[in-house]
Design an enzyme around this catalytic site. Structure first.
Site, short mmCIF file in Angstrom:
data_model
loop_
_atom_site.label_atom_id
_atom_site.label_comp_id
_atom_site.label_asym_id
_atom_site.label_seq_id
_atom_site.Cartn_x
_atom_site.Cartn_y
_atom_site.Cartn_z
N HIS A 103 42.55 42.51 48.63
CA HIS A 103 43.89 42.12 49.09
C HIS A 103 44.15 42.60 50.51
O HIS A 103 43.64 43.64 50.92
CB HIS A 103 44.99 42.63 48.14
N HIS A 105 47.18 43.61 53.11
CA HIS A 105 48.61 43.96 53.25
C HIS A 105 49.10 43.43 54.59
O HIS A 105 48.47 43.68 55.63
CB HIS A 105 48.80 45.48 53.31
P1 AMP Z 1 45.90 49.36 47.64
O1 AMP Z 1 44.96 49.01 46.51
O2 AMP Z 1 46.05 50.84 47.83
O3 AMP Z 1 45.56 48.65 48.93
O4 AMP Z 1 47.35 48.87 47.29
C1 AMP Z 1 47.71 48.17 46.14
C2 AMP Z 1 49.10 47.63 46.38
O5 AMP Z 1 49.43 46.78 45.30
C3 AMP Z 1 50.18 48.70 46.48
O6 AMP Z 1 50.85 48.56 47.74
C4 AMP Z 1 51.10 48.39 45.31
O7 AMP Z 1 52.45 48.60 45.62
C5 AMP Z 1 50.81 46.92 45.06
N1 AMP Z 1 51.04 46.46 43.69
C6 AMP Z 1 50.55 47.02 42.56
N2 AMP Z 1 50.96 46.30 41.48
C7 AMP Z 1 51.71 45.29 41.95
C8 AMP Z 1 52.39 44.20 41.33
N3 AMP Z 1 52.39 44.03 40.00
N4 AMP Z 1 53.06 43.33 42.12
C9 AMP Z 1 53.07 43.50 43.46
N5 AMP Z 1 52.44 44.50 44.10
C10 AMP Z 1 51.76 45.38 43.36
#
Ligand code: AMP
Ligand code: ZN
Length: 142
Positions: A103, A105
């Site tokens: 993903h 950001h």
């Molecule tokens: P990272 O894996 O550290 O790059 O970040 C994972 C991101 O996914 C974090 O910013 C979380 O806030 C976000 N996240 C986790 N679960 C959900 C969800 N169900 N819907 C939207 N965002 C999510």
């Protein structure tokens, strides 16, 4: 489907099994709002096919996701009047990737107003010999 995919929350979002606030989608990619936003409008862009990291994603999904990122970024600029957008993309638990589905950001920024120090760092000159040695090592591995 592999167990890791069944349990993957982003795969479940793609399949509509858990809710998400969708922002954009096309055949290969999906953008939705991050539920723990670093700033207003923080959006995640993912491939619809499960893949974990930058070194695993297919070239087609990579291109699709980053083209979707550009569309979303343009939308953010227009709708939120965001003067800047920071792009963050973490790979592997060692890089603090928490959700193991690739993903990107997109974080709208207005430096000075949002005070997101985590997205800013001080430039410290490196050792040029080390920089050159490591660059050569990477080049040789490509
Ligand atoms: P990272 O894996 O550290 O790059 O970040 C994972 C991101 O996914 C974090 O910013 C979380 O806030 C976000 N996240 C986790 N679960 C959900 C969800 N169900 N819907 C939207 N965002 C999510
Ligand atoms: Zn997944």
């Amino acid at each position: 489907m592999a167990d890791e995919q069944k349990e993957c929350i982003f795969c479940q979002i793609v399949e509509g099994k858990i809710p998400a606030i969708k922002i954009y989608e096309d055949e290969r990619s999906l953008a939705f709002a991050d539920i723990n936003p670093l700033a207003d409008g923080h959006t995640l862009v993912i491939p619809k096919t499960h893949t974990e990291t930058l070194w695993e994603i297919t070239p087609g999904d990579l291109a699709a996701v980053h083209q979707a990122c550009q569309k979303v970024a343009r939308g953010m600029k227009e709708a939120l009047k965001a003067p800047g957008i920071t792009v963050i993309q973490l790979n592997g638990a060692a890089a603090n990737q928490v959700v193991m589905h690739y993903h990107v950001h997109l974080v709208p920024r207005d430096r000075g107003k949002d005070k997101l120090k985590v997205l800013e760092w001080e430039a410290k000159p490196g050792n040029m010999r080390t920089i050159e040695k490591l660059a050569k090592k990477i080049t040789e591995a490509i």
